[in-house]
Design a protein around this motif. Structure first.
Motif, PDB file in Angstrom:
ATOM      1  N   LEU A 161      12.775   9.659  -2.442  1.00 13.52           N
ATOM      2  CA  LEU A 161      12.408   8.245  -2.352  1.00 13.52           C
ATOM      3  C   LEU A 161      11.439   8.123  -1.184  1.00 13.52           C
ATOM      4  CD1 LEU A 161      15.716   6.204  -2.773  1.00 13.52           C
ATOM      5  CD2 LEU A 161      13.633   5.898  -4.090  1.00 13.52           C
ATOM      6  N   LYS A 162      10.205   7.733  -1.439  1.00  8.87           N
ATOM      7  CA  LYS A 162       9.203   7.611  -0.377  1.00  8.87           C
ATOM      8  C   LYS A 162       8.896   6.146  -0.119  1.00  8.87           C
ATOM      9  CE  LYS A 162       6.717  11.952  -1.007  1.00  8.87           C
ATOM     10  NZ  LYS A 162       5.423  12.576  -1.282  1.00  8.87           N
ATOM     11  N   LEU A 163       8.754   5.818   1.151  1.00  3.96           N
ATOM     12  CA  LEU A 163       8.381   4.464   1.551  1.00  3.96           C
ATOM     13  C   LEU A 163       7.143   4.560   2.426  1.00  3.96           C
ATOM     14  CD1 LEU A 163       9.063   1.411   1.773  1.00  3.96           C
ATOM     15  CD2 LEU A 163      10.493   1.995   3.734  1.00  3.96           C
ATOM     16  N   LYS A 164       6.110   3.809   2.073  1.00  2.00           N
ATOM     17  CA  LYS A 164       4.918   3.780   2.927  1.00  2.00           C
ATOM     18  C   LYS A 164       4.308   2.392   2.904  1.00  2.00           C
ATOM     19  CE  LYS A 164       2.095   5.912  -0.678  1.00  2.00           C
ATOM     20  NZ  LYS A 164       1.308   7.080  -1.053  1.00  2.00           N
ATOM     21  N   ARG A 165       3.383   2.187   3.817  1.00  4.45           N
ATOM     22  CA  ARG A 165       2.770   0.877   3.957  1.00  4.45           C
ATOM     23  C   ARG A 165       1.336   0.917   3.464  1.00  4.45           C
ATOM     24  NH1 ARG A 165       3.678  -2.736   8.931  1.00  4.45           N
ATOM     25  NH2 ARG A 165       2.448  -4.549   8.417  1.00  4.45           N
ATOM     26  N   ARG A 166       0.920  -0.114   2.737  1.00  7.74           N
ATOM     27  CA  ARG A 166      -0.482  -0.287   2.369  1.00  7.74           C
ATOM     28  C   ARG A 166      -0.842  -1.740   2.671  1.00  7.74           C
ATOM     29  NH1 ARG A 166      -1.478   1.274  -3.386  1.00  7.74           N
ATOM     30  NH2 ARG A 166      -1.220   3.376  -2.561  1.00  7.74           N
ATOM     31  N   ASP A 167      -1.622  -1.942   3.707  1.00  4.26           N
ATOM     32  CA  ASP A 167      -1.958  -3.289   4.196  1.00  4.26           C
ATOM     33  C   ASP A 167      -0.659  -4.050   4.482  1.00  4.26           C
ATOM     34  OD1 ASP A 167      -4.684  -2.691   3.914  1.00  4.26           O
ATOM     35  OD2 ASP A 167      -4.639  -3.273   1.796  1.00  4.26           O
ATOM     36  N   ASP A 168      -0.449  -5.164   3.790  1.00  2.00           N
ATOM     37  CA  ASP A 168       0.758  -5.956   4.043  1.00  2.00           C
ATOM     38  C   ASP A 168       1.847  -5.698   3.009  1.00  2.00           C
ATOM     39  OD1 ASP A 168      -0.197  -7.173   6.317  1.00  2.00           O
ATOM     40  OD2 ASP A 168      -1.118  -8.820   5.221  1.00  2.00           O
ATOM     41  N   SER A 169       1.724  -4.595   2.282  1.00  2.00           N
ATOM     42  CA  SER A 169       2.712  -4.292   1.238  1.00  2.00           C
ATOM     43  C   SER A 169       3.472  -3.006   1.564  1.00  2.00           C
ATOM     44  CB  SER A 169       2.016  -4.106  -0.109  1.00  2.00           C
ATOM     45  OG  SER A 169       1.337  -5.282  -0.480  1.00  2.00           O
ATOM     46  N   ALA A 170       4.705  -2.961   1.098  1.00  2.62           N
ATOM     47  CA  ALA A 170       5.491  -1.728   1.178  1.00  2.62           C
ATOM     48  C   ALA A 170       5.414  -1.057  -0.189  1.00  2.62           C
ATOM     49  CB  ALA A 170       6.939  -2.038   1.533  1.00  2.62           C
ATOM     50  N   ILE A 171       5.123   0.229  -0.202  1.00  9.68           N
ATOM     51  CA  ILE A 171       5.024   0.998  -1.441  1.00  9.68           C
ATOM     52  C   ILE A 171       6.235   1.924  -1.527  1.00  9.68           C
ATOM     53  CG2 ILE A 171       3.609   2.571  -2.822  1.00  9.68           C
ATOM     54  CD1 ILE A 171       2.162  -0.054  -2.156  1.00  9.68           C
ATOM     55  N   ILE A 172       6.988   1.812  -2.608  1.00 11.68           N
ATOM     56  CA  ILE A 172       8.141   2.685  -2.841  1.00 11.68           C
ATOM     57  C   ILE A 172       7.796   3.611  -4.000  1.00 11.68           C
ATOM     58  CG2 ILE A 172      10.593   2.796  -3.462  1.00 11.68           C
ATOM     59  CD1 ILE A 172      10.811  -0.142  -2.488  1.00 11.68           C
ATOM     60  N   GLN A 173       8.010   4.914  -3.784  1.00  7.57           N
ATOM     61  CA  GLN A 173       7.751   5.886  -4.842  1.00  7.57           C
ATOM     62  C   GLN A 173       9.017   6.704  -5.085  1.00  7.57           C
ATOM     63  OE1 GLN A 173       4.446   7.791  -2.782  1.00  7.57           O
ATOM     64  NE2 GLN A 173       3.074   7.123  -4.404  1.00  7.57           N
ATOM     65  N   VAL A 174       9.315   6.929  -6.365  1.00  7.62           N
ATOM     66  CA  VAL A 174      10.402   7.830  -6.751  1.00  7.62           C
ATOM     67  C   VAL A 174       9.721   9.088  -7.282  1.00  7.62           C
ATOM     68  CG1 VAL A 174      12.410   8.169  -8.235  1.00  7.62           C
ATOM     69  CG2 VAL A 174      11.910   5.893  -7.316  1.00  7.62           C
ATOM     70  N   CYS A 175       9.903  10.201  -6.568  1.00  6.42           N
ATOM     71  CA  CYS A 175       9.182  11.437  -6.889  1.00  6.42           C
ATOM     72  C   CYS A 175      10.153  12.519  -7.348  1.00  6.42           C
ATOM     73  CB  CYS A 175       8.431  11.945  -5.662  1.00  6.42           C
ATOM     74  SG  CYS A 175       7.399  10.689  -4.887  1.00  6.42           S
ATOM     75  N   ASP A 176       9.837  13.133  -8.477  1.00  8.48           N
ATOM     76  CA  ASP A 176      10.644  14.257  -8.962  1.00  8.48           C
ATOM     77  C   ASP A 176       9.715  15.350  -9.460  1.00  8.48           C
ATOM     78  OD1 ASP A 176      10.152  14.123 -11.911  1.00  8.48           O
ATOM     79  OD2 ASP A 176      11.049  12.145 -11.687  1.00  8.48           O
ATOM     80  N   ARG A 177      10.303  16.481  -9.798  1.00  6.41           N
ATOM     81  CA  ARG A 177       9.521  17.588 -10.352  1.00  6.41           C
ATOM     82  C   ARG A 177       9.979  17.845 -11.781  1.00  6.41           C
ATOM     83  NH1 ARG A 177      10.813  18.388  -5.262  1.00  6.41           N
ATOM     84  NH2 ARG A 177       9.209  18.903  -3.736  1.00  6.41           N
ATOM     85  N   GLY A 178      10.182  16.758 -12.503  1.00  5.10           N
ATOM     86  CA  GLY A 178      10.739  16.854 -13.861  1.00  5.10           C
ATOM     87  C   GLY A 178       9.702  17.235 -14.891  1.00  5.10           C
TER      88      GLY A 178
END
Length: 197
Positions: free
Chosen positions: A173-190
């Protein structure tokens, strides 16, 4: 066709609503039995634990059906509030890990930026800059969202990621910032999804 779709949505809503009440009552009795079950034998305790887990799962499915019916009819309600998204990711990850026995990695760096009230860090006194950094580091993961809906989406995405990746591979589960937004990514190697789909 429109009438048939409306009837299907109404049926989904009605059946979900009707089943939720008896399931919730059963769930309450099971939890009460578990709290007072000191005299239960280990196999009985295990059976009770399984019954509670299955009831929780059934209630969650019904809630999803109700959400789907409300979404289709345009009556889905959102209750936005200030949510610490980093803490929410940690909670969801722990919940999924305990149920799936799989590894969920939470990659959540501080999303703040130093001394937001000034153009240049050199304009800040070191004390003021440190206070600003501390404030932003503690508050920068706050977002405006409906915590229940966000949790629901994350659980679905994680379930999908775990289902289609090997048991020895972690999901991140990755959390990062882009300007005034929070970006959540669910990353797998499926196995992924073919491009045509």
């Amino acid at each position: 066709l429109a009438k048939a779709l409306d009837q299907q949505r109404q049926f989904t809503h009605d059946i979900s609503h009707e089943l939720r009440t008896p399931l919730t009552i059963s769930y309450g009795y099971l939890q009460s039995l578990q709290r007072r079950g000191d005299n239960l034998k280990p196999p009985q305790r295990d059976a009770l634990k399984t019954a509670i887990a299955e009831t929780e799962h059934s209630i969650a499915i019904l809630e999803d059906l109700l959400s789907l019916a409300r979404g289709d009819s345009g009556t889905l309600q959102f209750s936005p509030s200030d949510v610490d998204v980093s803490a929410l990711l940690q909670t969801v990850a722990k919940q999924v890990e305990s149920c799936s026995q799989r590894t969920i990695i939470v990659d959540s760096p501080p999303l703040g930026y130093p001394c937001a009230t000034h153009q240049d860090d050199s304009d800040c006194s070191s004390t003021q800059q440190q206070e600003t950094e501390n404030y932003l580091a503690s508050s920068a993961t706050l977002i405006k969202a409906d915590p229940d809906r966000l949790r629901q989406v994350l659980l679905k995405l994680l379930d999908n990621a775990l289902r289609y990746s090997r048991p020895d591979q972690p999901v991140t589960l990755k959390l990062k910032r882009r300007d005034d937004s929070a970006i959540i990514q669910v990353c797998d190697r499926g196995i992924g999804i073919s491009e045509e789909h």
